[in-house]
Design an enzyme around this catalytic site. Structure first.
Site, PDB file in Angstrom:
ATOM      1  N   CYS A   1      -2.974   5.053  -5.051  1.00 13.56           N
ATOM      2  CA  CYS A   1      -3.411   5.005  -3.659  1.00 13.56           C
ATOM      3  C   CYS A   1      -2.918   6.188  -2.813  1.00 13.56           C
ATOM      4  CB  CYS A   1      -3.041   3.659  -3.048  1.00 13.56           C
ATOM      5  SG  CYS A   1      -4.115   3.227  -1.668  1.00 13.56           S
TER       6      CYS A   1
ATOM      7  N   LYS B   1       4.774   4.440  -8.299  1.00 13.34           N
ATOM      8  CA  LYS B   1       4.196   5.159  -7.146  1.00 13.34           C
ATOM      9  C   LYS B   1       5.256   5.991  -6.439  1.00 13.34           C
ATOM     10  CE  LYS B   1       1.282   4.050  -3.096  1.00 13.34           C
ATOM     11  NZ  LYS B   1       0.661   2.931  -2.364  1.00 13.34           N
TER      12      LYS B   1
ATOM     13  N   VAL C   1      -6.652   1.207   2.969  1.00  9.89           N
ATOM     14  CA  VAL C   1      -6.994   0.625   4.273  1.00  9.89           C
ATOM     15  C   VAL C   1      -7.470   1.701   5.252  1.00  9.89           C
ATOM     16  CG1 VAL C   1      -5.558  -1.445   4.109  1.00  9.89           C
ATOM     17  CG2 VAL C   1      -4.543   0.656   4.959  1.00  9.89           C
TER      18      VAL C   1
ATOM     19  N   GLU D   1      -4.694  -1.140  -7.481  1.00  8.62           N
ATOM     20  CA  GLU D   1      -3.252  -1.265  -7.203  1.00  8.62           C
ATOM     21  C   GLU D   1      -2.932  -2.767  -7.005  1.00  8.62           C
ATOM     22  OE1 GLU D   1      -2.476   0.647  -3.457  1.00  8.62           O
ATOM     23  OE2 GLU D   1      -0.292   0.532  -3.639  1.00  8.62           O
TER      24      GLU D   1
HETATM   25  C1  ACM Z   1      -1.889   2.486  -0.017  1.00  7.11           C
HETATM   26  O1  ACM Z   1      -1.199   3.382  -0.508  1.00  7.11           O
HETATM   27  N1  ACM Z   1      -1.957   1.294  -0.591  1.00  7.11           N
HETATM   28  C2  ACM Z   1      -2.658   2.703   1.195  1.00  7.11           C
END
Ligand code: ACM
Length: 260
Positions: free
Chosen positions: A142, A109, A169, A38
């Protein structure tokens, strides 16, 4: 089919350096499909909307997507890579899919994590599945993993491989993705980053552990938590097409959606 990922340590804002480095790494590999993290070109921790707008790029005309297209043409491979996309004044946390014939698709996203909500608009387009010859692939980014309906939707639409650029994270995703693969009988390639960013009061440590998972949740390869890495392995995408768990249990046909 040869699939792989880069696990990178981007330097915030140094787009030219980050892209050039990733291109050199992919150049040395022999793959059909590579997944990059990402926001691989910009880094993660934006501190203002202005900064996000300044670093985000148009897709597919921006320099990062164009560099990826050139690489895909030259190496005759497909690439999925996360980047900050700009359309007019709106920014999206996106992933592009490019191949030997050029630009194919952009995924925005859907589920924004934490401060991403301050810099990006949530995705506004239906999830796609793309036939790249060797396999059908879908993209999610992510934190989308936290919403099992994303992987399910991609699998129901026929994805064999879920390409998953990430900047993780929290610690849960690498193990949780095993379940996403088992319950959908799909492969998944999570390409995460490593390192620490501290561009505000808050320091973010990215967990690495990028991985390639098989259709029964096998960990075909998992990277370290703190090293830049690249890997390519051989998979058989056809294994994702048989959704039988036993002779009489089919994970899609057995769903009792009338009662859900
Ligand atoms: C994330 O979605 N970058 C934790």
């Amino acid at each position: 089919m040869r699939v792989g990922f880069l696990q990178t340590f981007p330097l915030f804002g140094k787009k030219g350096e980050n892209v050039d480095k990733a291109i050199l790494q992919v150049n040395d590999l022999d793959a059909d499909l590579m997944v990059l993290p990402e926001l691989f070109n910009t880094g993660y921790q934006f501190t203002s909307r202005e900064e996000t707008v300044a670093l985000a790029e148009k897709v597919p005309d921006g320099q990062t997507t164009q560099a990826l297209i050139n690489l895909a043409r030259k190496k005759h491979l497909y690439l999925v890579a996360g980047l900050a996309e700009r359309e007019n004044d709106c920014c999206y946390n996106s992933a592009v899919l490019v191949g030997p014939d050029g630009f194919i698709a952009c995924y925005r996203k859907l589920h924004l994590f934490y401060h991403e909500k301050r810099w990006f608009e949530p995705g506004n387009a239906e999830l796609g599945v793309y036939d790249i010859g060797h396999a059908r692939i879908g993209m999610m980014i992510c934190f989308d993993w936290f919403f099992p309906e994303v992987a399910r939707y991609l699998a129901l639409k026929g994805a064999d491989i879920i390409c998953h650029p990430a900047n993780l994270v929290l610690p849960y995703c690498p193990q949780a993705m095993i379940t996403r693969c088992i319950e959908n009988r799909v492969f998944a390639v999570t390409a995460n980053r490593i390192g620490v960013e501290k561009r505000s009061e808050e320091s973010l440590t990215f967990i690495g552990a990028s991985q390639i998972l098989g259709t029964k949740g096998e960990i075909l390869y998992r990277a370290s938590s703190d090293q830049e890495e690249s890997i390519v392995i051989e998979i058989e995408p056809g294994n994702a097409r048989d959704k039988h768990v036993t002779a009489v249990n089919h994970i899609f046909d057995d769903r009792r959606i009338t009662f859900l």
